[in-house]
Design a protein around this motif. Structure first.
Motif, short mmCIF file in Angstrom:
data_model
loop_
_atom_site.label_atom_id
_atom_site.label_comp_id
_atom_site.label_asym_id
_atom_site.label_seq_id
_atom_site.Cartn_x
_atom_site.Cartn_y
_atom_site.Cartn_z
N LYS A 160 0.81 -1.22 0.00
CA LYS A 160 0.00 0.00 0.00
C LYS A 160 0.84 1.28 0.00
O LYS A 160 0.58 2.21 -0.76
N GLU A 161 1.85 1.37 0.83
CA GLU A 161 2.64 2.60 0.96
C GLU A 161 3.91 2.58 0.13
O GLU A 161 4.74 3.49 0.23
N GLN A 162 4.09 1.56 -0.70
CA GLN A 162 5.33 1.41 -1.46
C GLN A 162 5.39 2.42 -2.61
O GLN A 162 4.41 2.65 -3.30
N LYS A 163 6.55 3.04 -2.78
CA LYS A 163 6.76 4.00 -3.85
C LYS A 163 7.29 3.27 -5.09
O LYS A 163 8.21 2.45 -4.99
N VAL A 164 6.69 3.58 -6.25
CA VAL A 164 7.04 2.87 -7.48
C VAL A 164 7.39 3.86 -8.59
O VAL A 164 6.61 4.78 -8.88
N ILE A 165 8.56 3.67 -9.18
CA ILE A 165 9.00 4.48 -10.33
C ILE A 165 9.07 3.55 -11.52
O ILE A 165 9.66 2.46 -11.44
N ILE A 166 8.47 3.96 -12.65
CA ILE A 166 8.47 3.09 -13.83
C ILE A 166 9.12 3.78 -15.03
O ILE A 166 9.20 5.01 -15.10
N CYS A 167 9.55 2.94 -15.96
CA CYS A 167 10.02 3.40 -17.26
C CYS A 167 9.58 2.36 -18.28
O CYS A 167 9.38 1.18 -17.93
N VAL A 168 9.42 2.78 -19.52
CA VAL A 168 9.04 1.86 -20.59
C VAL A 168 9.98 2.09 -21.77
O VAL A 168 10.10 3.22 -22.25
N GLY A 169 10.65 1.03 -22.21
CA GLY A 169 11.56 1.21 -23.33
C GLY A 169 12.34 -0.05 -23.65
O GLY A 169 12.32 -1.03 -22.89
N LEU A 170 13.01 -0.05 -24.77
CA LEU A 170 13.88 -1.15 -25.15
C LEU A 170 15.14 -1.13 -24.28
O LEU A 170 15.46 -0.11 -23.67
N TYR A 171 15.85 -2.26 -24.26
CA TYR A 171 17.06 -2.35 -23.45
C TYR A 171 18.23 -1.71 -24.20
O TYR A 171 19.17 -2.39 -24.63
N PHE A 172 18.19 -0.40 -24.36
CA PHE A 172 19.24 0.32 -25.07
C PHE A 172 19.94 1.28 -24.13
O PHE A 172 19.29 1.94 -23.30
N GLU A 173 21.24 1.41 -24.30
CA GLU A 173 21.99 2.42 -23.55
C GLU A 173 21.41 3.81 -23.82
O GLU A 173 21.31 4.65 -22.93
N ARG A 174 21.02 4.03 -25.09
CA ARG A 174 20.44 5.32 -25.48
C ARG A 174 19.22 5.68 -24.65
O ARG A 174 18.93 6.86 -24.41
N LYS A 175 18.47 4.68 -24.23
CA LYS A 175 17.25 4.92 -23.45
C LYS A 175 17.53 5.33 -22.00
O LYS A 175 16.60 5.67 -21.27
#
Length: 348
Positions: A160-175
């Motif tokens: 319930k109180e957990q903080k979540v950070i997301i990202c969406v992308g290919l496994y590229f260094e550029r990303k």
């Protein structure tokens, strides 16, 4: 008017931003009543709208030209966003650039997602007319849904109180995947989830190692997930953090904005003109800045920009994009009519 939407390697690229761009084009054309086909063997179309640049794409352009059809190339790719991606990408990027220039130059018109990518293409010396049109976003799909958010929390067992950070992308260094993991180490009590997938054999060893082994326990790579879970993640997370170094637009940013999610990105030229720091998103230049911003945003220590971000997504809705595409199609076909009239006048 009938348009042939051509997309080479659809199954392979379906998980990428380019793959979603095709879905958006189909929706956009349907919204404005333009007939389209995906049948590469079709010959009764007026315009070839092509999205990819493989060998078959090259052949499709040549075939269309022989049939006297108009060609619109959707320039999703540049040399800049090819670099720092697959194994050997930096070594062959100059050749990729030459190939792209030769292909794009065969078109009657180019569409590219942002003014930034338009300027890049002009810098290549391409003289074909270019217009920037966003890849667009389906606002309804990313409306906040308690049901979708619950599915996301249940799937990842989010407390319930957990903080979540997301990202969406290919496994590229550029990303920015290296920075994403490095920053996660600074916040061991937060969960960092990177959605997306790239075949391991195609990416450099250092990135493979990060994804498979060398990341802290609070970082997860669940792979490519679609539907309710990812859509729930967009709105239920505490922050969408996208540290990419190079984009031609970034469809995932539009998805986050449409979800009324707080967005944090790297300050790079592609966002000029549509994203503004501290207005509709937050921007950082370094991991030191990102460290401060992640903590401040997750803990509501600075004002959120979610509503202003959503307003940006509204401006790039699929309905609006459909009308912009229609204008380009009509312009290309009108050029053909003018040319025919000029030829008739010369004969007379």
């Amino acid at each position: 008017m009938k348009v042939l939407l051509y997309f080479e390697g659809e199954k392979i690229l379906a998980k990428s931003g380019i793959g979603r761009a095709l879905d958006h084009q189909k929706r956009a054309l349907s919204e404005v009543g333009i007939e389209y086909t995906l049948d590469a063997d079709c010959t009764d179309y007026d315009i070839l709208h092509i999205n990819t640049y493989g060998i078959n794409s090259h052949n499709m352009v040549n075939k269309a030209k022989k049939l006297g059809k108009k060609v619109i190339y959707h320039a999703h790719s540049t040399e800049e966003d090819f670099r720092n991606s697959f194994i050997g990408s930096n070594q062959i990027s100059p050749l990729v650039k030459k190939y792209l220039v030769s292909l794009y130059s065969k078109a009657d018109y180019l569409i590219t997602p942002t003014p930034y990518s338009k300027d890049l293409l002009k810098g290549y010396g391409i003289t074909v007319p270019i217009v920037s049109i966003s890849n667009g976003i389906d606002l309804k799909r990313f409306e906040r849904s308690e049901e979708k958010e619950s599915k996301f929390r249940e799937y990842f067992k989010i407390e319930k109180e957990q903080k979540v950070i997301i990202c969406v992308g290919l496994y590229f260094e550029r990303k920015g995947i290296i920075d994403f993991v490095a920053l996660a180490r600074k916040f061991p009590n937060y969960r960092f989830i990177w959605f997306g997938h790239t075949p391991m054999y195609s990416i450099p060893k250092n990135i493979r190692t990060i994804v498979k082994e060398e990341h802290p326990e609070n970082v997860e790579f669940p792979g490519y997930i679609k539907g309710d879970i990812i859509e729930g993640a967009y709105s239920a997370a505490d922050l969408f953090f996208f540290p990419s170094y190079e984009e031609t637009e970034g469809i995932v940013i539009l998805e986050a904005l449409a979800s009324k999610q707080q967005v944090l990105v790297r300050d790079i030229p592609v966002y000029k003109g549509w994203l503004e720091n501290k207005v509709n998103c937050y921007m950082g230049h370094s991991n030191e800045e990102f460290t401060y911003l992640i903590k401040a945003l997750v803990n509501d220590e600075i004002p959120n920009t979610c509503q202003a971000g959503y307003n940006v997504a509204q401006e790039k809705s699929i309905e609006r994009i459909g009308h912009e595409l229609k204008k380009v199609y009509e312009k290309v076909l009108s050029i053909d009519i003018v040319e025919q009239k000029e030829q008739m006048q010369q004969k007379n």
